[in-house]
Design a protein around this motif. Sequence first.
Motif, PDB file in Angstrom:
ATOM      1  N   VAL A  16     -38.240 -30.446 -28.201  1.00 19.00           N
ATOM      2  CA  VAL A  16     -38.403 -29.141 -28.829  1.00 19.00           C
ATOM      3  C   VAL A  16     -37.056 -28.632 -29.322  1.00 19.00           C
ATOM      4  O   VAL A  16     -36.021 -28.876 -28.712  1.00 19.00           O
ATOM      5  N   GLY A  17     -37.081 -27.959 -30.433  1.00 18.38           N
ATOM      6  CA  GLY A  17     -35.880 -27.330 -30.960  1.00 18.38           C
ATOM      7  C   GLY A  17     -35.526 -27.851 -32.327  1.00 18.38           C
ATOM      8  O   GLY A  17     -35.881 -28.968 -32.674  1.00 18.38           O
ATOM      9  N   PRO A  18     -34.885 -27.020 -33.139  1.00 15.79           N
ATOM     10  CA  PRO A  18     -34.404 -25.668 -32.861  1.00 15.79           C
ATOM     11  C   PRO A  18     -35.515 -24.617 -32.923  1.00 15.79           C
ATOM     12  O   PRO A  18     -36.676 -24.951 -33.179  1.00 15.79           O
ATOM     13  N   ILE A  19     -35.143 -23.354 -32.687  1.00 20.59           N
ATOM     14  CA  ILE A  19     -36.122 -22.277 -32.684  1.00 20.59           C
ATOM     15  C   ILE A  19     -35.595 -21.092 -33.485  1.00 20.59           C
ATOM     16  O   ILE A  19     -34.405 -20.999 -33.770  1.00 20.59           O
ATOM     17  N   GLU A  20     -36.518 -20.193 -33.819  1.00 20.60           N
ATOM     18  CA  GLU A  20     -36.168 -18.927 -34.447  1.00 20.60           C
ATOM     19  C   GLU A  20     -36.509 -17.783 -33.501  1.00 20.60           C
ATOM     20  O   GLU A  20     -37.561 -17.795 -32.854  1.00 20.60           O
ATOM     21  N   LEU A  21     -35.632 -16.795 -33.425  1.00 19.85           N
ATOM     22  CA  LEU A  21     -35.835 -15.641 -32.565  1.00 19.85           C
ATOM     23  C   LEU A  21     -35.661 -14.385 -33.403  1.00 19.85           C
ATOM     24  O   LEU A  21     -34.644 -14.222 -34.082  1.00 19.85           O
ATOM     25  N   ARG A  22     -36.636 -13.499 -33.355  1.00 21.47           N
ATOM     26  CA  ARG A  22     -36.617 -12.295 -34.166  1.00 21.47           C
ATOM     27  C   ARG A  22     -35.972 -11.134 -33.414  1.00 21.47           C
ATOM     28  O   ARG A  22     -36.173 -10.981 -32.214  1.00 21.47           O
ATOM     29  N   THR A  23     -35.214 -10.327 -34.136  1.00 27.93           N
ATOM     30  CA  THR A  23     -34.524  -9.190 -33.542  1.00 27.93           C
ATOM     31  C   THR A  23     -34.302  -8.110 -34.596  1.00 27.93           C
ATOM     32  O   THR A  23     -34.009  -8.424 -35.754  1.00 27.93           O
ATOM     33  N   ALA A  24     -34.423  -6.859 -34.177  1.00 27.73           N
ATOM     34  CA  ALA A  24     -34.175  -5.740 -35.084  1.00 27.73           C
ATOM     35  C   ALA A  24     -32.693  -5.394 -35.156  1.00 27.73           C
ATOM     36  O   ALA A  24     -32.276  -4.635 -36.037  1.00 27.73           O
ATOM     37  N   VAL A  25     -31.906  -5.924 -34.227  1.00 29.71           N
ATOM     38  CA  VAL A  25     -30.463  -5.634 -34.176  1.00 29.71           C
ATOM     39  C   VAL A  25     -29.713  -6.960 -34.302  1.00 29.71           C
ATOM     40  O   VAL A  25     -29.155  -7.481 -33.342  1.00 29.71           O
ATOM     41  N   LEU A  26     -29.687  -7.485 -35.498  1.00 31.66           N
ATOM     42  CA  LEU A  26     -29.206  -8.837 -35.747  1.00 31.66           C
ATOM     43  C   LEU A  26     -27.776  -9.053 -35.258  1.00 31.66           C
ATOM     44  O   LEU A  26     -27.491 -10.027 -34.544  1.00 31.66           O
ATOM     45  N   GLU A  27     -26.873  -8.176 -35.613  1.00 32.30           N
ATOM     46  CA  GLU A  27     -25.472  -8.375 -35.235  1.00 32.30           C
ATOM     47  C   GLU A  27     -25.262  -8.218 -33.737  1.00 32.30           C
ATOM     48  O   GLU A  27     -24.453  -8.934 -33.139  1.00 32.30           O
ATOM     49  N   GLU A  28     -25.981  -7.302 -33.108  1.00 31.96           N
ATOM     50  CA  GLU A  28     -25.869  -7.138 -31.659  1.00 31.96           C
ATOM     51  C   GLU A  28     -26.394  -8.369 -30.929  1.00 31.96           C
ATOM     52  O   GLU A  28     -25.810  -8.819 -29.936  1.00 31.96           O
ATOM     53  N   SER A  29     -27.491  -8.911 -31.414  1.00 28.97           N
ATOM     54  CA  SER A  29     -28.027 -10.132 -30.808  1.00 28.97           C
ATOM     55  C   SER A  29     -27.060 -11.291 -31.011  1.00 28.97           C
ATOM     56  O   SER A  29     -26.845 -12.111 -30.113  1.00 28.97           O
ATOM     57  N   ARG A  30     -26.451 -11.337 -32.199  1.00 30.90           N
ATOM     58  CA  ARG A  30     -25.460 -12.375 -32.478  1.00 30.90           C
ATOM     59  C   ARG A  30     -24.297 -12.281 -31.497  1.00 30.90           C
ATOM     60  O   ARG A  30     -23.848 -13.277 -30.929  1.00 30.90           O
ATOM     61  N   ASP A  31     -23.787 -11.077 -31.263  1.00 32.18           N
ATOM     62  CA  ASP A  31     -22.658 -10.910 -30.350  1.00 32.18           C
ATOM     63  C   ASP A  31     -23.025 -11.292 -28.930  1.00 32.18           C
ATOM     64  O   ASP A  31     -22.199 -11.852 -28.184  1.00 32.18           O
ATOM     65  N   PHE A  32     -24.267 -11.013 -28.526  1.00 28.52           N
ATOM     66  CA  PHE A  32     -24.726 -11.421 -27.196  1.00 28.52           C
ATOM     67  C   PHE A  32     -24.659 -12.929 -27.047  1.00 28.52           C
ATOM     68  O   PHE A  32     -24.116 -13.457 -26.068  1.00 28.52           O
ATOM     69  N   PHE A  33     -25.205 -13.651 -28.017  1.00 23.85           N
ATOM     70  CA  PHE A  33     -25.256 -15.110 -27.905  1.00 23.85           C
ATOM     71  C   PHE A  33     -23.880 -15.752 -28.064  1.00 23.85           C
ATOM     72  O   PHE A  33     -23.574 -16.742 -27.399  1.00 23.85           O
ATOM     73  N   VAL A  34     -23.042 -15.198 -28.914  1.00 22.76           N
ATOM     74  CA  VAL A  34     -21.730 -15.796 -29.149  1.00 22.76           C
ATOM     75  C   VAL A  34     -20.732 -15.383 -28.064  1.00 22.76           C
ATOM     76  O   VAL A  34     -20.064 -16.230 -27.459  1.00 22.76           O
ATOM     77  N   ASP A  35     -20.612 -14.092 -27.818  1.00 17.68           N
ATOM     78  CA  ASP A  35     -19.573 -13.598 -26.915  1.00 17.68           C
ATOM     79  C   ASP A  35     -19.940 -13.736 -25.440  1.00 17.68           C
ATOM     80  O   ASP A  35     -19.069 -13.984 -24.597  1.00 17.68           O
ATOM     81  N   VAL A  36     -21.226 -13.566 -25.119  1.00 17.96           N
ATOM     82  CA  VAL A  36     -21.650 -13.580 -23.717  1.00 17.96           C
ATOM     83  C   VAL A  36     -22.241 -14.933 -23.318  1.00 17.96           C
ATOM     84  O   VAL A  36     -21.964 -15.448 -22.227  1.00 17.96           O
ATOM     85  N   MET A  37     -23.033 -15.525 -24.184  1.00 16.99           N
ATOM     86  CA  MET A  37     -23.679 -16.788 -23.850  1.00 16.99           C
ATOM     87  C   MET A  37     -22.832 -18.007 -24.235  1.00 16.99           C
ATOM     88  O   MET A  37     -23.076 -19.113 -23.760  1.00 16.99           O
ATOM     89  N   GLY A  38     -21.858 -17.847 -25.100  1.00 18.37           N
ATOM     90  CA  GLY A  38     -20.959 -18.943 -25.435  1.00 18.37           C
ATOM     91  C   GLY A  38     -21.402 -19.835 -26.572  1.00 18.37           C
ATOM     92  O   GLY A  38     -20.879 -20.942 -26.720  1.00 18.37           O
ATOM     93  N   LEU A  39     -22.358 -19.374 -27.404  1.00 14.79           N
ATOM     94  CA  LEU A  39     -22.761 -20.162 -28.561  1.00 14.79           C
ATOM     95  C   LEU A  39     -21.757 -19.979 -29.698  1.00 14.79           C
ATOM     96  O   LEU A  39     -20.866 -19.141 -29.622  1.00 14.79           O
ATOM     97  N   ARG A  40     -21.929 -20.733 -30.753  1.00 13.37           N
ATOM     98  CA  ARG A  40     -21.026 -20.711 -31.896  1.00 13.37           C
ATOM     99  C   ARG A  40     -21.820 -20.400 -33.155  1.00 13.37           C
ATOM    100  O   ARG A  40     -22.866 -21.021 -33.406  1.00 13.37           O
TER     101      ARG A  40
END
Length: 323
Positions: A16-40
Amino acid sequence: MSVTHDPDRRRDIAHVGPIELRTAVLEESRDFFVDVMGLREVHRDASSIYLHTWDDYQSWTIRLVRNADAGIGRTYLRAASPQALDRLRIAVKAGKSTSDVPGLGEVHLFEDPDGHEMGLYWDVDWYESDRSDEPALKNQAAKYPGRGANLRRLDHVNYLTANVRETSTFLSETLGARCTEQIVKDDGQPQAIWYSLGNKTYDLVYTEDWTGRSGRLHHVAFATDTREEILRAADVCLDAGVHIETGPHKHAIQQTFFLYVWEPGGNRIEICNAGARLILAPDWRTISWTREERAKGQAWGLKTIDTFHTHGTPVVPVEEDSE
């Protein structure tokens, strides 16, 4: 409900993968995954951002899509071969195809019985590291990020479904997946099912939607290397002000060590260490759990938090749910 699997059946889905995840706060979700979760972050367009976990061989792992409501978008399933793709395309009665997904070749689109969007593909662009994330060992996709939760890969998706039994039949008979564990209600009907596509204990999970609606998401899970990284992730999330829903702890079902948090868009994210257990038996017998057994809580006695049974995305307003 008993679930059987033919060990002679060809496995046509690789993973399985990749996936799409929907969010109303795109940049905030991006910062969560990049800054907190360690994605690129690897790519973006007008309505979405593409992110990569450090050891995903594919060019991207998750696409964040700007949308009024949170929830799961498409889940992409890679076929085991071009021939397997042809067989699967026929089996799922795939509708239209698209070549507009970055990093993937032709994608054959279909929906599961509950209306979740999915796509089958074979051709894929492999991740190409640059000087900033080139690994020392050439058998991994990128170097270890050493920041945040250090998520290594996508592990599984847990969907909500209005009809667990119908979905279970589709997974086993159409996709060729095998049920490794399940929760069974008092009437013998399944309430939740864990299906494996390969030798991992599970890849696709479906849980009965308490609202009776279709197409919603329970959570998306990402794997770390060790339990210790999950403990560290809890501290990282605490410092970042991320909502920690429950954990760290150990599930009884599948024995997954877990931490559940909510990303800024409202989607539940699990940080887990599920790779320690593999299903090596070709004739694995499905493990069934009763309501009484589940009432005992998680493996070490932690009771399941109420929101685990009431929160899903898109969120259903309380007044609608009570009708």
